[in-house]
Design a protein around this motif. Structure first.
Motif, mmCIF file in Angstrom:
data_model
loop_
_atom_site.group_PDB
_atom_site.id
_atom_site.type_symbol
_atom_site.label_atom_id
_atom_site.label_comp_id
_atom_site.label_asym_id
_atom_site.label_seq_id
_atom_site.Cartn_x
_atom_site.Cartn_y
_atom_site.Cartn_z
ATOM 1 N N GLU A 1 0.811 -1.234 0.000
ATOM 2 C CA GLU A 1 0.000 0.000 0.000
ATOM 3 C C GLU A 1 0.843 1.282 0.000
ATOM 4 O O GLU A 1 0.532 2.220 -0.733
ATOM 5 N N PRO A 2 1.918 1.334 0.795
ATOM 6 C CA PRO A 2 2.715 2.582 0.804
ATOM 7 C C PRO A 2 3.447 2.872 -0.519
ATOM 8 O O PRO A 2 3.890 4.003 -0.739
ATOM 9 N N VAL A 3 3.572 1.875 -1.379
ATOM 10 C CA VAL A 3 4.294 2.066 -2.647
ATOM 11 C C VAL A 3 3.379 2.775 -3.642
ATOM 12 O O VAL A 3 2.310 2.270 -3.995
ATOM 13 N N SER A 4 3.821 3.933 -4.093
ATOM 14 C CA SER A 4 3.011 4.738 -5.018
ATOM 15 C C SER A 4 2.899 4.061 -6.385
ATOM 16 O O SER A 4 3.847 3.434 -6.864
ATOM 17 N N LEU A 5 1.738 4.224 -6.987
ATOM 18 C CA LEU A 5 1.517 3.672 -8.331
ATOM 19 C C LEU A 5 2.393 4.368 -9.373
ATOM 20 O O LEU A 5 2.709 3.800 -10.418
#
Length: 201
Positions: free
Chosen positions: A178-182
């Motif tokens: 979740e913390p990893v940006s798209l």
């Protein structure tokens, strides 16, 4: 004098005859033992090979069921269809897709590994008992009802177990992914690191 020679000769030939008979008897016994051993080994080998074949076929058929179950629970196609309509919540859907893809991969790896190990152990234990029962004419140690109960553990895993596994793994995936940006370009090494992180949670 001749009589003495005759007695000695008779004794020698008699002893040789007895010795030959004894040797032949022992040879026959040895051959029978070896034949029995060979038969036993062949029987064991055939039984083991038969168990392995059954195991492989069962794993293959249940693997398909597991995969279909995972794809059904983590259905990315629905999200793809929604994204084609260019909705307002596009970003949320992409986030959902990201979580789902990682979860799906992890669940498949874990589920298929668990299935394979469990089935191999179960079928080999049952196979061992069945072999023992076929060799010894005693009360069977494992009846068909007990076999069915034992194997029902796998059926539970394929059904409810997969759903439970998805929930557990999804929690871990969310914490890591979740913390990893798209928008972030991730390397293969970073993806690998994410999978390792999911595994350790």
């Amino acid at each position: 004098r001749h009589r003495r020679k005759f007695v000695i000769t008779g004794f020698v030939f008699g002893s040789l005859y007895l010795l030959m008979n004894y040797a032949q008897k022992k040879l026959r016994e040895w051959q029978e033992r070896e034949a029995k051993k060979f038969f036993e080994m062949t029987r064991k080998k055939q039984h083991f090979e038969s168990t392995e074949r059954t195991c492989n076929q069962t794993i293959l058929s249940l693997s398909k069921i597991v995969s279909e179950s995972v794809f059904g629970i983590l259905n990315t196609e629905e999200i793809v269809l929604k994204l084609q309509d260019n909705p307002d919540n596009k970003l949320a859907l992409w986030e959902q897709m990201k979580i789902m893809i990682f979860t799906r991969i992890c669940v498949l790896v874990y589920a298929l590994s668990i299935l394979q190990v469990t089935l191999r152990v179960q079928l080999n234990i049952i196979g061992g008992y069945l072999y023992r029962d076929s060799v010894h004419e005693e009360e069977p140690l494992i009846d068909s009802e007990l076999q069915a109960k034992y194997l029902s553990l796998c059926h539970h895993f394929v059904g409810q177990g997969i759903e439970d596994l998805v929930k557990q793994i999804e929690k871990a995936v969310k914490r890591v992914v979740e913390p990893v940006s798209l928008k972030k370009k991730v390397t293969l090494q970073e993806i690998e690191q994410m999978f390792w992180s999911i595994q350790t949670i």
